[in-house]
Design a protein around this motif. Structure first.
Motif, PDB file in Angstrom:
ATOM      1  N   GLY A   1      26.908  17.985   8.421  1.00 59.22           N
ATOM      2  CA  GLY A   1      25.788  17.404   8.853  1.00 59.22           C
ATOM      3  C   GLY A   1      25.047  18.001  10.238  1.00 59.22           C
ATOM      4  N   VAL A   2      23.781  17.608  10.524  1.00 60.43           N
ATOM      5  CA  VAL A   2      23.179  18.127  11.648  1.00 60.43           C
ATOM      6  C   VAL A   2      22.862  16.745  12.562  1.00 60.43           C
ATOM      7  CG1 VAL A   2      21.100  18.351  10.462  1.00 60.43           C
ATOM      8  CG2 VAL A   2      21.546  19.597  12.288  1.00 60.43           C
ATOM      9  N   THR A   3      22.896  17.015  13.890  1.00 58.51           N
ATOM     10  CA  THR A   3      22.233  16.140  14.822  1.00 58.51           C
ATOM     11  C   THR A   3      21.973  16.469  15.777  1.00 58.51           C
ATOM     12  OG1 THR A   3      23.153  13.699  15.475  1.00 58.51           O
ATOM     13  CG2 THR A   3      24.746  15.385  15.797  1.00 58.51           C
ATOM     14  N   ASN A   4      20.957  15.711  16.761  1.00 54.76           N
ATOM     15  CA  ASN A   4      20.771  16.021  18.360  1.00 54.76           C
ATOM     16  C   ASN A   4      21.635  15.224  19.261  1.00 54.76           C
ATOM     17  OD1 ASN A   4      19.860  13.409  17.952  1.00 54.76           O
ATOM     18  ND2 ASN A   4      17.889  13.982  19.012  1.00 54.76           N
ATOM     19  N   ASN A   5      22.717  14.325  18.647  1.00 56.62           N
ATOM     20  CA  ASN A   5      23.631  13.939  19.670  1.00 56.62           C
ATOM     21  C   ASN A   5      25.002  13.519  18.818  1.00 56.62           C
ATOM     22  OD1 ASN A   5      24.964  11.870  20.930  1.00 56.62           O
ATOM     23  ND2 ASN A   5      23.368  10.866  21.824  1.00 56.62           N
ATOM     24  N   LEU A   6      25.885  14.710  19.271  1.00 55.05           N
ATOM     25  CA  LEU A   6      27.177  14.632  18.329  1.00 55.05           C
ATOM     26  C   LEU A   6      27.701  13.204  18.708  1.00 55.05           C
ATOM     27  CD1 LEU A   6      28.572  16.410  16.366  1.00 55.05           C
ATOM     28  CD2 LEU A   6      29.619  17.438  18.443  1.00 55.05           C
ATOM     29  N   ILE A   7      28.181  13.171  20.002  1.00 56.34           N
ATOM     30  CA  ILE A   7      28.825  11.948  20.166  1.00 56.34           C
ATOM     31  C   ILE A   7      28.560  10.753  19.428  1.00 56.34           C
ATOM     32  CG2 ILE A   7      29.835  10.429  21.971  1.00 56.34           C
ATOM     33  CD1 ILE A   7      29.794  12.878  23.775  1.00 56.34           C
ATOM     34  N   ARG A   8      27.172  10.398  19.568  1.00 57.22           N
ATOM     35  CA  ARG A   8      26.849   9.089  19.001  1.00 57.22           C
ATOM     36  C   ARG A   8      26.785   9.294  17.376  1.00 57.22           C
ATOM     37  NH1 ARG A   8      22.511   8.913  15.861  1.00 57.22           N
ATOM     38  NH2 ARG A   8      21.365  10.510  17.171  1.00 57.22           N
ATOM     39  N   ARG A   9      26.541  10.432  16.872  1.00 60.06           N
ATOM     40  CA  ARG A   9      26.566  10.448  15.401  1.00 60.06           C
ATOM     41  C   ARG A   9      28.040  10.247  14.918  1.00 60.06           C
ATOM     42  NH1 ARG A   9      23.589   8.955  11.134  1.00 60.06           N
ATOM     43  NH2 ARG A   9      23.466  10.375   9.522  1.00 60.06           N
ATOM     44  N   VAL A  10      29.051  11.256  15.711  1.00 60.67           N
ATOM     45  CA  VAL A  10      30.432  10.848  14.904  1.00 60.67           C
ATOM     46  C   VAL A  10      30.718   9.320  15.088  1.00 60.67           C
ATOM     47  CG1 VAL A  10      32.646  11.631  15.226  1.00 60.67           C
ATOM     48  CG2 VAL A  10      30.765  13.096  15.453  1.00 60.67           C
ATOM     49  N   TRP A  11      30.400   8.677  16.308  1.00 66.06           N
ATOM     50  CA  TRP A  11      30.853   7.576  16.567  1.00 66.06           C
ATOM     51  C   TRP A  11      30.301   6.360  15.349  1.00 66.06           C
ATOM     52  CZ3 TRP A  11      33.990   4.494  19.340  1.00 66.06           C
ATOM     53  CH2 TRP A  11      33.737   3.412  19.538  1.00 66.06           C
ATOM     54  N   GLU A  12      29.219   6.789  14.953  1.00 65.08           N
ATOM     55  CA  GLU A  12      28.518   5.984  13.864  1.00 65.08           C
ATOM     56  C   GLU A  12      29.366   6.304  12.535  1.00 65.08           C
ATOM     57  OE1 GLU A  12      23.944   6.159  15.301  1.00 65.08           O
ATOM     58  OE2 GLU A  12      24.556   7.410  13.804  1.00 65.08           O
ATOM     59  N   HIS A  13      29.729   7.624  12.300  1.00 58.36           N
ATOM     60  CA  HIS A  13      30.697   7.885  11.024  1.00 58.36           C
ATOM     61  C   HIS A  13      31.828   7.065  11.282  1.00 58.36           C
ATOM     62  CE1 HIS A  13      28.307  10.953   9.247  1.00 58.36           C
ATOM     63  NE2 HIS A  13      28.227  11.730  10.003  1.00 58.36           N
ATOM     64  N   ARG A  14      32.363   7.097  12.463  1.00 56.81           N
ATOM     65  CA  ARG A  14      33.669   6.357  12.698  1.00 56.81           C
ATOM     66  C   ARG A  14      33.682   5.008  12.319  1.00 56.81           C
ATOM     67  NH1 ARG A  14      37.397   9.942  15.433  1.00 56.81           N
ATOM     68  NH2 ARG A  14      38.268   8.320  16.468  1.00 56.81           N
ATOM     69  N   LEU A  15      32.602   4.390  12.622  1.00 52.47           N
ATOM     70  CA  LEU A  15      32.475   2.937  12.369  1.00 52.47           C
ATOM     71  C   LEU A  15      32.012   2.687  11.267  1.00 52.47           C
ATOM     72  CD1 LEU A  15      30.740   1.579  16.108  1.00 52.47           C
ATOM     73  CD2 LEU A  15      33.418   1.533  15.116  1.00 52.47           C
ATOM     74  N   GLY A  16      31.573   3.468  10.313  1.00 53.89           N
ATOM     75  CA  GLY A  16      31.089   3.301   9.001  1.00 53.89           C
ATOM     76  C   GLY A  16      29.643   2.819   8.760  1.00 53.89           C
ATOM     77  N   LEU A  17      29.023   3.170   9.884  1.00 61.96           N
ATOM     78  CA  LEU A  17      27.621   2.800   9.859  1.00 61.96           C
ATOM     79  C   LEU A  17      26.545   3.728   9.108  1.00 61.96           C
ATOM     80  CD1 LEU A  17      27.765   1.827  13.996  1.00 61.96           C
ATOM     81  CD2 LEU A  17      27.843   0.347  11.846  1.00 61.96           C
ATOM     82  N   VAL A  18      26.879   4.888   8.963  1.00 63.20           N
ATOM     83  CA  VAL A  18      26.062   5.779   8.041  1.00 63.20           C
ATOM     84  C   VAL A  18      26.246   5.562   6.603  1.00 63.20           C
ATOM     85  CG1 VAL A  18      25.703   8.312   7.774  1.00 63.20           C
ATOM     86  CG2 VAL A  18      26.586   7.570  10.009  1.00 63.20           C
ATOM     87  N   PRO A  19      25.266   5.147   6.080  1.00 65.89           N
ATOM     88  CA  PRO A  19      25.624   4.527   4.442  1.00 65.89           C
ATOM     89  C   PRO A  19      25.418   5.969   3.704  1.00 65.89           C
ATOM     90  CG  PRO A  19      23.418   4.024   5.368  1.00 65.89           C
ATOM     91  CD  PRO A  19      24.213   4.696   6.400  1.00 65.89           C
TER      92      PRO A  19
END
Length: 107
Positions: A21-39
């Protein structure tokens, strides 16, 4: 366009399913993945372990790299990860800690 952005790879286990994946905020995006928030794919396969990332200052270059990595064969991606992270350690706690972010994830 000058700004921090990242290409990253998450997985569910050692040599498991991979997502680039690609993101402008790695910490936020991985946190979203960890919480299962990315459908979608990452949620379906529970891809929560950050095993690789690259930093870019140009978003266009990051997008180009993401697309290139997505076309790579799986064994090339495994070699890329294992070059810098042979134990497939989750890199999220280290980068989050360096930014003062709580790394506890309730899963």
């Amino acid at each position: 366009m000058e700004r921090d952005c990242f290409v990253y790879i998450v997985t569910n286990r050692l040599r498991g399913t991979l997502y680039v994946g690609v993101t402008n905020n790695l910490i936020r995006r991985v946190w979203e993945h960890r919480l299962g928030l990315v459908p979608g794919f990452t949620q379906k396969y529970r891809l929560r372990r950050l095993v690789y990332f690259e930093h870019f200052s140009d978003f266009g270059h990051a997008i180009e790299r993401e697309k290139r990595l997505k076309r790579w064969r799986r064994d090339w991606k495994l070699t890329l990860i294992e070059k810098d992270n042979p134990q497939w350690q989750d890199l999220y706690p280290r980068i989050a800690h360096s930014e003062g972010v709580d790394t506890h994830v309730p899963y």
